[in-house]
Each structure stands twice: as structure tokens, then as C-alpha cells.
Design an enzyme around this catalytic site. Structure first.
Site, PDB file in Angstrom:
ATOM      1  CE  LYS A  13      -2.263  -1.046   3.674  1.00  0.00           C
ATOM      2  NZ  LYS A  13      -1.632  -1.977   3.965  1.00  0.00           N
ATOM      3  NE  ARG A  88      -4.738  -1.434   9.461  1.00  0.00           N
ATOM      4  CZ  ARG A  88      -3.421  -1.214   8.545  1.00  0.00           C
ATOM      5  NH1 ARG A  88      -3.538   0.458   8.090  1.00  0.00           N
ATOM      6  NH2 ARG A  88      -2.251  -1.497   8.890  1.00  0.00           N
ATOM      7  NE  ARG A 127       6.836  -2.291   6.061  1.00  0.00           N
ATOM      8  CZ  ARG A 127       5.975  -2.122   5.450  1.00  0.00           C
ATOM      9  NH1 ARG A 127       4.909  -2.265   4.999  1.00  0.00           N
ATOM     10  NH2 ARG A 127       4.961  -1.526   7.051  1.00  0.00           N
ATOM     11  NE  ARG A 160       6.020   0.298  10.090  1.00  0.00           N
ATOM     12  CZ  ARG A 160       5.205   0.453   9.308  1.00  0.00           C
ATOM     13  NH1 ARG A 160       4.967   0.397   7.937  1.00  0.00           N
ATOM     14  NH2 ARG A 160       3.971  -0.477  10.085  1.00  0.00           N
ATOM     15  NE  ARG A 171       1.905  -4.701  11.230  1.00  0.00           N
ATOM     16  CZ  ARG A 171       3.269  -4.572  10.512  1.00  0.00           C
ATOM     17  NH1 ARG A 171       4.641  -5.408  10.709  1.00  0.00           N
ATOM     18  NH2 ARG A 171       3.297  -4.036   9.045  1.00  0.00           N
TER      19      ARG A 171
HETATM   20  P1  ADP Z   1       1.015  -2.030   7.802  1.00  0.00           P
HETATM   21  O1  ADP Z   1      -0.272  -1.626   6.455  1.00  0.00           O
HETATM   22  O2  ADP Z   1       2.042  -1.983   6.868  1.00  0.00           O
HETATM   23  O3  ADP Z   1       0.094  -3.046   9.118  1.00  0.00           O
HETATM   24  P2  ADP Z   1       0.473   0.567   8.461  1.00  0.00           P
HETATM   25  O4  ADP Z   1       1.505   1.894   8.346  1.00  0.00           O
HETATM   26  O5  ADP Z   1      -1.134   1.090   7.884  1.00  0.00           O
HETATM   27  O6  ADP Z   1       1.315  -0.493   8.671  1.00  0.00           O
HETATM   28  O7  ADP Z   1      -0.443   0.925  10.097  1.00  0.00           O
HETATM   29  C1  ADP Z   1       1.091   0.113  11.150  1.00  0.00           C
HETATM   30  C2  ADP Z   1       0.258   0.075  12.203  1.00  0.00           C
HETATM   31  O8  ADP Z   1      -0.828   1.555  12.786  1.00  0.00           O
HETATM   32  C3  ADP Z   1      -1.039  -1.156  12.849  1.00  0.00           C
HETATM   33  O9  ADP Z   1      -0.482  -2.084  13.061  1.00  0.00           O
HETATM   34  C4  ADP Z   1      -1.907   0.021  13.380  1.00  0.00           C
HETATM   35  O10 ADP Z   1      -1.857  -0.330  14.969  1.00  0.00           O
HETATM   36  C5  ADP Z   1      -2.203   0.742  13.631  1.00  0.00           C
HETATM   37  N1  ADP Z   1      -3.046   1.867  12.391  1.00  0.00           N
HETATM   38  C6  ADP Z   1      -3.090   2.204  11.094  1.00  0.00           C
HETATM   39  N2  ADP Z   1      -4.081   2.919   9.975  1.00  0.00           N
HETATM   40  C7  ADP Z   1      -4.961   1.861  11.133  1.00  0.00           C
HETATM   41  C8  ADP Z   1      -5.790   2.082  11.290  1.00  0.00           C
HETATM   42  N3  ADP Z   1      -7.564   2.670  10.424  1.00  0.00           N
HETATM   43  N4  ADP Z   1      -6.742   1.897  12.529  1.00  0.00           N
HETATM   44  C9  ADP Z   1      -6.446   1.614  13.317  1.00  0.00           C
HETATM   45  N5  ADP Z   1      -5.678   1.333  13.174  1.00  0.00           N
HETATM   46  C10 ADP Z   1      -4.167   1.910  12.431  1.00  0.00           C
END
Ligand code: ADP
Ligand code: ZN
Length: 231
Positions: A13, A88, A127, A160, A171
Site C-alpha cells: 500500500k 481498516r 522492509r 520499522r 497484524r
Molecule cells: P501496515 O499496513 O504495514 O500494517 P501501517 O503503517 O498502515 O502498516 O499501520 C501500522 C499500525 O498503525 C497498525 O498496525 C495499527 O496499529 C495502526 N493503524 C494504522 N492505520 C490504522 C487504522 N485505520 N485503524 C487502527 N489502527 C491503525
């Protein structure tokens, strides 16, 4: 254009959003980046979110929705946006629809990125990302020319904290349980576009996907205009 990028962690993404926001001149709004920024700055929101990011769990909806509403109210989102990592959960998707409806707007397209799980593990554990400009790298396939230094902006390239095999399992499980239902949600709205994102992208492939996205949005708009005129 109002676009959402959907997909499990490691389906690309962020990488896709990085190219698409430049090609389509749309602000790239990544909820993960917003949380990490707040954590790094030590804000109140950052304090509330940190434990969830560290364990790979979702930040509660009310915190996340509030943060996104504020971001979407900023001027640069007027003409459109590219949302990466939001919504999400179903309540987040409903909240987004409600915010847009207040302005008589709606989403144009949801791009659903699909990658087999074995590849996701390989991608995530290798990554890297520039913590200054967000440019994505990968230790095996696409490392920065000079180790630890971003090719584009010279900023620090880091791994990260949550990109470990253990956190990734949480996740992914969270994704299947809470986020995957959004595929059906958007399919029913007629705005879902599936994309197999298991290959490495060349600039040509990104260009052809962007052409496809523009065509799809045009078709969606035509069919919703027809539906309205038939009401
Ligand atoms: P990835 O898609 O690789 O898991 P992101 O950077 O999108 O990475 O998200 C990292 C973390 O941020 C998630 O594991 C969660 O804890 C939090 N997070 C991100 N977007 C949301 C969301 N829409 N709702 C709840 N938590 C979120
Ligand atoms: Zn950079």
C-alpha cells in the site's frame, strides 16, 4: 479523486501510494504514518496510540476516526485524497462515508492490493523506509545506494519497530478478522478494483495501473450518473 488503498500489511500500500500520489497529484494520507509522527513528536495522541502499534493491534476506532476527520478537513484534501491504511474496520468505513456524504461527496475507487502470504513475510521482514520522506526500500530487492541513507532526500533509512515476524502475525490476523470484510463492503458499492501486487513494479506497470484506475473511475461515475437519472 477520492481513492482508498486496501490490502493486508506488506501488500505494498505504502509503495503504491508513494507512486500514485505523485502521478495523480493527490495528498497521501497514511494513518500509520500519522500515528508514527505523533509518537515521534510525543503528542497526547501518540501516547495513546503507541501500545497498539508496538503490539500490532489496531488503534481504537474513536481515536483513529477523530484523527482522520481532522486530516480530511485540511485544505489540501478538498479536491481529493489517497487514503492508505484507512478505513481498516467496518465502523471506520461507515464513518468515512458519513463524512463524505455531508459534503455530497463519495469515494471514487477502492484499490484492493493482493499478495500471497509467504511473500508478505519476506517483504515485511526485509522492509526499510526513509523516516524523512517516506520512500520505501527493501534490504534484498531495492536497498538504498548508500546504506542507511535515502537516495531521494538524504534522510535516515530505518526498519520499522513493528516489522518483525511476530508482530506481523498479529497484524495479519487482525486484517483477516476486521479489515477483510471491507472487500465485500466496497464490492457492494461497486467501487472495488482488485489488483495482484505480487510482482515488483516497474514505472511502466505503475503507469498502466494508473491508466486503469482513471478508466475505472470514469466508468463508475458514468454508471452512478445513470443510476441517479433513473431514480
Ligand atoms: P501496515 O499496513 O504495514 O500494517 P501501517 O503503517 O498502515 O502498516 O499501520 C501500522 C499500525 O498503525 C497498525 O498496525 C495499527 O496499529 C495502526 N493503524 C494504522 N492505520 C490504522 C487504522 N485505520 N485503524 C487502527 N489502527 C491503525
Ligand atoms: Zn527520503
Amino acid at each position: 479523486m477520492k481513492i482508498v488503498l486496501l490490502g493486508a500489511p506488506g501488500t505494498g500500500k505504502g509503495t503504491m501510494a508513494f507512486s500514485m500520489s505523485r502521478a495523480l497529484s493527490l495528498p497521501h494520507i497514511s494513518t500509520g504514518d500519522l500515528f508514527r509522527f505523533n509518537i515521534a513528536e510525543g503528542t497526547e495522541l501518540g501516547h495513546r496510540a503507541k501500545q497498539y502499534l508496538d503490539s500490532g493491534k489496531l488503534v481504537p476506532d474513536e481515536i483513529t476516526i477523530g484523527m482522520v476527520k481532522e486530516r480530511l478537513a485540511e485544505g489540501d484534501c478538498r479536491e481529493g485524497f489517497l487514503l492508505d491504511g484507512f478505513p481498516r474496520t467496518v465502523p471506520q468505513a461507515v464513518a468515512l462515508d458519513e463524512v463524505l456524504k455531508l459534503e455530497s461527496e463519495e469515494l471514487d475507487l477502492v484499490l484492493n492490493l493482493q499478495v500471497p502470504e509467504e511473500l508478505i513475510f519476506r517483504r515485511i521482514t526485509n522492509r526499510l523506509v526513509c523516516s524523512a520522506c517516506g520512500k520505501p526500500y527493501n534490504k534484498l530487492d531495492f536497498p538504498p545506494v548508500q546504506e542507511g541513507v535515502c537516495d531521494t532526500c538524504g534522510g535516515p533509512v530505518i526498519q520499522r519497530r513493528d516489522d518483525t515476524a511476530e508482530t506481523l502475525r498479529t497484524r495479519l490476523d487482525t486484517y483477516y478478522e476486521l479489515t477483510d470484510p471491507l472487500v465485500t463492503y466496497y464490492q457492494e458499492q461497486g467501487i472495488l478494483l482488485n489488483h495482484d501486487n505480487s510482482g515488483t513494479h516497474t514505472p511502466d506497470q505503475v503507469d498502466s495501473l494508473i491508466t486503469k484506475i482513471k478508466e475505472q473511475i470514469k466508468l463508475n461515475r458514468q454508471s452512478s450518473a445513470t443510476a441517479i437519472s433513473q431514480e
